[in-house]
Design a protein around this motif. Sequence first.
Motif, mmCIF file in Angstrom:
data_model
loop_
_atom_site.group_PDB
_atom_site.id
_atom_site.type_symbol
_atom_site.label_atom_id
_atom_site.label_comp_id
_atom_site.label_asym_id
_atom_site.label_seq_id
_atom_site.Cartn_x
_atom_site.Cartn_y
_atom_site.Cartn_z
ATOM 1 N N TRP A 163 7.069 -11.150 -9.196
ATOM 2 C CA TRP A 163 6.266 -10.090 -8.594
ATOM 3 C C TRP A 163 4.788 -10.221 -8.934
ATOM 4 O O TRP A 163 3.937 -9.715 -8.203
ATOM 5 C CB TRP A 163 6.785 -8.710 -9.020
ATOM 6 N N ARG A 164 4.467 -10.916 -10.034
ATOM 7 C CA ARG A 164 3.062 -11.044 -10.445
ATOM 8 C C ARG A 164 2.245 -11.934 -9.519
ATOM 9 O O ARG A 164 1.014 -11.865 -9.509
ATOM 10 C CB ARG A 164 2.987 -11.597 -11.868
ATOM 11 N N THR A 165 2.935 -12.760 -8.736
ATOM 12 C CA THR A 165 2.223 -13.724 -7.897
ATOM 13 C C THR A 165 2.565 -13.641 -6.418
ATOM 14 O O THR A 165 1.930 -14.319 -5.600
ATOM 15 C CB THR A 165 2.519 -15.164 -8.366
ATOM 16 N N TRP A 169 6.138 -8.494 -3.207
ATOM 17 C CA TRP A 169 6.467 -7.546 -4.272
ATOM 18 C C TRP A 169 5.251 -6.743 -4.692
ATOM 19 O O TRP A 169 5.359 -5.537 -4.961
ATOM 20 C CB TRP A 169 7.056 -8.296 -5.479
ATOM 21 N N LEU A 170 4.096 -7.374 -4.771
ATOM 22 C CA LEU A 170 2.897 -6.688 -5.254
ATOM 23 C C LEU A 170 2.519 -5.489 -4.382
ATOM 24 O O LEU A 170 2.082 -4.460 -4.899
ATOM 25 C CB LEU A 170 1.723 -7.675 -5.338
ATOM 26 N N TRP A 171 2.679 -5.596 -3.069
ATOM 27 C CA TRP A 171 2.281 -4.477 -2.214
ATOM 28 C C TRP A 171 3.125 -3.240 -2.506
ATOM 29 O O TRP A 171 2.661 -2.100 -2.345
ATOM 30 C CB TRP A 171 2.357 -4.846 -0.726
ATOM 31 N N ALA A 215 0.012 -4.701 -16.191
ATOM 32 C CA ALA A 215 -0.952 -5.804 -16.265
ATOM 33 C C ALA A 215 -2.253 -5.253 -16.844
ATOM 34 O O ALA A 215 -2.422 -4.033 -16.990
ATOM 35 C CB ALA A 215 -1.195 -6.396 -14.877
ATOM 36 N N GLU A 216 -3.174 -6.122 -17.181
ATOM 37 C CA GLU A 216 -4.461 -5.679 -17.706
ATOM 38 C C GLU A 216 -5.157 -4.786 -16.687
ATOM 39 O O GLU A 216 -5.312 -5.171 -15.527
ATOM 40 C CB GLU A 216 -5.349 -6.887 -18.027
ATOM 41 N N ASN A 217 -5.524 -3.583 -17.115
ATOM 42 C CA ASN A 217 -6.146 -2.578 -16.253
ATOM 43 C C ASN A 217 -5.240 -2.188 -15.076
ATOM 44 O O ASN A 217 -5.706 -1.621 -14.091
ATOM 45 C CB ASN A 217 -7.499 -3.060 -15.725
ATOM 46 N N ASN A 218 -3.951 -2.518 -15.181
ATOM 47 C CA ASN A 218 -2.972 -2.231 -14.122
ATOM 48 C C ASN A 218 -3.467 -2.711 -12.754
ATOM 49 O O ASN A 218 -3.363 -2.020 -11.739
ATOM 50 C CB ASN A 218 -2.634 -0.744 -14.071
ATOM 51 N N ILE A 220 -3.785 -6.552 -10.338
ATOM 52 C CA ILE A 220 -3.636 -7.993 -10.137
ATOM 53 C C ILE A 220 -4.299 -8.330 -8.807
ATOM 54 O O ILE A 220 -3.829 -7.905 -7.743
ATOM 55 C CB ILE A 220 -2.157 -8.421 -10.128
ATOM 56 N N GLY A 221 -5.405 -9.053 -8.854
ATOM 57 C CA GLY A 221 -6.134 -9.395 -7.627
ATOM 58 C C GLY A 221 -6.556 -8.143 -6.883
ATOM 59 O O GLY A 221 -7.169 -7.235 -7.445
ATOM 60 N N GLU A 222 -6.210 -8.078 -5.606
ATOM 61 C CA GLU A 222 -6.567 -6.927 -4.773
ATOM 62 C C GLU A 222 -5.616 -5.752 -4.941
ATOM 63 O O GLU A 222 -5.804 -4.693 -4.348
ATOM 64 C CB GLU A 222 -6.593 -7.337 -3.296
ATOM 65 N N TYR A 223 -4.572 -5.913 -5.767
ATOM 66 C CA TYR A 223 -3.529 -4.901 -5.883
ATOM 67 C C TYR A 223 -3.731 -4.022 -7.121
ATOM 68 O O TYR A 223 -3.668 -4.506 -8.260
ATOM 69 C CB TYR A 223 -2.150 -5.562 -5.955
ATOM 70 N N ASP A 224 -3.973 -2.730 -6.904
ATOM 71 C CA ASP A 224 -3.944 -1.740 -7.974
ATOM 72 C C ASP A 224 -2.497 -1.326 -8.178
ATOM 73 O O ASP A 224 -1.851 -0.818 -7.255
ATOM 74 C CB ASP A 224 -4.792 -0.515 -7.601
ATOM 75 N N LEU A 225 -1.976 -1.506 -9.380
ATOM 76 C CA LEU A 225 -0.554 -1.277 -9.634
ATOM 77 C C LEU A 225 -0.331 0.189 -10.017
ATOM 78 O O LEU A 225 0.072 0.519 -11.133
ATOM 79 C CB LEU A 225 -0.063 -2.217 -10.734
ATOM 80 N N ASP A 226 -0.596 1.072 -9.049
ATOM 81 C CA ASP A 226 -0.617 2.509 -9.325
ATOM 82 C C ASP A 226 0.528 3.288 -8.688
ATOM 83 O O ASP A 226 0.605 4.507 -8.811
ATOM 84 C CB ASP A 226 -1.949 3.111 -8.871
#
Length: 347
Positions: A163-165, A169-171, A215-218, A220-226
């Motif tokens: 999911w990290r890459t 999954w990231l969306w 992840a750091e600051n939640n 990854i790239g363009e994805y805010d993991l909120d």
Amino acid sequence: MRILILGTGGMANQHAKHFAAIEGVTLAGGVDVDPARVEAFNQTHGIERGFGSLDAALAWGEFDAIANVTPDSIHHPTTMAALNAGKHVFCEKPLATDYAKAMEMTETAERLGLINMVNLTYRNVAQLQKAREIVQSGQVGTVKHFEASYLQSWLVSKAWGDWRTESQWLWRLSKKHGSNGVLGDIGVHILDFAAYGAGSDFSKVFCRLETFSKAENNKIGEYDLDANDSFAMTAQLENGALGVIHATRWATGHFNELRLRIYGEKGSVEIQHRHDWSKLLTCLGDDIETGTWTEVAVDPVPTNYMRFVEAVRSGQNLEPSFRHATNIQKVLDLATVTDRDRSEHKV
């Protein structure tokens, strides 16, 4: 019957495969904003026509229905366009990102007399269908309590990919990419699973949502993991039954597993469904005195895909309809409100 596949990502392959296997159904075209993706999809499934937009496909118009397999946030505008063009719609879940949009889609489809169904895929589980039949027959008596869970582990396991890459999954972890987290993604399934199995809609809900640091600051790239990762809900059904429902993506050891237990005054049923097997267990009659559970054999049931084709051919809408999915969306919306207010709300 000719059907257009709108959106050619991962789940679209299931739609194409299932619809193509039904006698008399033709895959009329594929639609995607990514030219390379729609070309590869069409080659895989033997589809002649590809389109870069729904507008282009509707301008061509040589099809009867649309399978809407776009991201959640795109369901509303694309379905509305399809309905207003006179096309029947089979939409992926959730129907929309909020109750108001879902209701607009429902009322439009009903006003225009078009077939409308939502792909709540676990309606295809024969054990769930049989459990509902047992409950509605009165064999368990009045339903008093239920418990339901949907457990996934893709945030702690790479069994489905990393999911990290991977964007697929990231969306699902990002609000700005149209996700309502685990609540919107799989919550819709377990709410339907519970209400359908128990034979009653929801009357009251209280929900807690949680988003964990991933992840750091939640980010990854363009994805805010909120978007939320887990939820726990207490709920009451219109039949008076009280229950608990929970879902998470952190369930180590559970790739994709749904469970539902329904307890009545005369007996109980339990459904266990995984990606590789399903079971229906009952404790009925004299067995309630010894706590004996028996596995029940069941026959396969028609899939949602089959029933959508049947509905289009007959002109009679079947479940799960847009209206049913809209009712579930109302519960999902209220779950977010109750988390904010820290209080129970009536549906």
